[in-house]
Motif scaffolding. Structure first.
Motif: not given
Length: 435
Positions: A28-50
């Protein structure tokens, strides 16, 4: 019929798996965990990294934002190391390009990595019944008409990112075309060892073509380029191309109004120069000064610019076409309303090359004869100035232009051809007339 830059537009939604799709096709779907990695088109000053938590489909998805300082921190580029992406061998561009060209940050750091952790399997492409574990239900004939289907995993990730941005009162909202590469990693719940990773690149409509253009026009404002192209198209869209003369006039006007204007007056010179850099020679670090690129490395950029300008007008730009007597730098082809194929030729040289006269009076006429055309243009790129580059020593720009025009008129008269000559000032310190 040649088609100029043959960017193989089937190169979309390329994917590469590490592991077997069958490994996540059971249960079943709930038996798994999925991680999705992507690079955002945002500058370091546009959002807090946490780490943030976003509600999605009655559950909580964790969004980990991390500032990547260098390439080794980037899971997208490290996953691409066994992937090869190139251009058509007929494109006139180098067949293999750096992988960074096809990433969303183009290999520039620092960049923001978003890692979304779903407490379930998000893969819609797995099949419990098929022996490979991959669904095979695409209508490929239909896809040739409609283009590739949008990726549902990417859409889910973008929806969550947009919800997060909205909750933070961030005005940015991502659209499907903003992300072209992402990584899916699948785990069994309670086990931190990944059982499958799937990298998807070129995951938008024009990702491949835009990556090629951005690579050759790096450091330029694409909005300004697009505006300049739109202005050019507005002027020339109703131009009738009935014969070689009208095709040659259009090509020459494009060189004048788009190529020369933007290089000389908007200073589009960076793609034609190697930057100042430090290299180690033995045990000593040596500073290498800025130098103009050679013709082989300049031509792909010129090709991209000319193709961007003329393709919307129906003119195909073929680079280094082999005419049996050597390779013509650029052949411009058009089929008129009567179905008659028309061609004109353009030869480019750098001003500090010794065989300028040979190129103008021997090479270009021979190429024109081979393509059965009477019309051609000889274009010289000029790099000399008082500070950075001192070649050619025996001429100044105005002298070179006068000499080129006289030689072009002379050879045109002798061989019953119509050859025009132009010069492009791509020097770092331009002459006063180009300011």
């Amino acid at each position: 019929m040649h088609n100029g830059i043959e960017l193989n537009m089937d190169m979309k939604y390329m994917s590469m798996m590490n592991g077997s799709a069958k490994s996540i096709s059971s249960g079943k779907d709930e038996e798994y965990v999925t991680r999705v990695d992507m690079i955002l088109p945002l500058g370091p000053d546009e959002i807090d990294c946490k780490t943030y938590k976003v509600e999605y489909e009655n559950t909580i998805v964790e969004v980990h934002l991390k500032l990547m300082a260098e390439k080794k921190d980037d899971p997208i580029i490290t996953s691409m190391l066994n992937l090869q992406i190139g251009t058509s061998n007929k494109s006139g561009l180098p067949e293999m390009l750096p992988l960074e060209v096809f990433t969303d940050n183009k290999g520039v750091y620092p960049s923001i990595l978003a890692s979304l952790v779903f407490p379930f399997r998000i893969a819609t492409w797995v099949d419990n019944n098929h022996e490979t574990g991959i669904k095979m239900d695409y209508d490929y004939e239909e896809m040739q008409v409609t283009g590739g289907p949008k990726n549902s995993e990417k859409i889910k990730a973008l929806l969550i990112i947009n919800r997060l941005l909205k909750s933070l009162n961030n005005s940015n909202q991502l659209i499907y075309e903003d992300i072209t590469a992402f990584l899916e990693v699948y785990f069994r719940k309670g086990d931190f060892r990944p059982i499958l990773s799937k990298l998807t690149v070129l995951a938008s409509k024009n990702a491949y073509k835009n990556a090629i253009y951005d690579y050759y026009l790096k450091n330029h404002n694409r909005a300004k380029i697009d505006a300049s192209l739109e202005q050019l198209l507005t002027i020339y869209k109703d131009t009738d191309i009935n014969d070689e003369i009208s095709l040659s006039n259009l090509v020459n006007q494009t060189i004048e109004d788009f190529l020369i204007h933007n290089i000389e007056h908007r200073r589009w010179i960076e793609p034609f120069w190697d930057g100042e850099r430090k290299v180690n020679i033995g045990e000593n670090e040596t500073l290498i000064p800025r130098l103009p690129k050679n013709e082989t490395r300049i031509q792909p950029t010129l090709h991209v610019i000319l193709d961007m300008a003329l393709r919307p007008l129906g003119v195909h730009v073929l680079r280094e076409s082999d005419e049996g007597v050597g390779s013509l730098d650029f052949r411009f082809s058009y089929t008129n309303k009567e179905g008659l194929p028309l061609s004109v030729g353009v030869e480019f040289k750098v001003a500090h090359r010794k065989k300028i006269k040979h190129g103008l009076t021997r090479q270009l006429p021979a190429y024109l004869k081979a393509i059965r055309s009477r019309h051609g243009t000889f274009v010289v790129m000029w790099f000399k100035d008082e500070q950075y580059f001192k070649e050619p020593k025996d001429r100044e720009l105005e002298q070179m232009l006068d000499w080129l025009i006289k030689e072009a008129k002379k050879i045109s008269y002798e061989l019953n051809l119509s050859i025009s000559a132009k010069i492009i000032d791509a020097s770092i310190s331009p002459s006063a007339s180009n300011l």
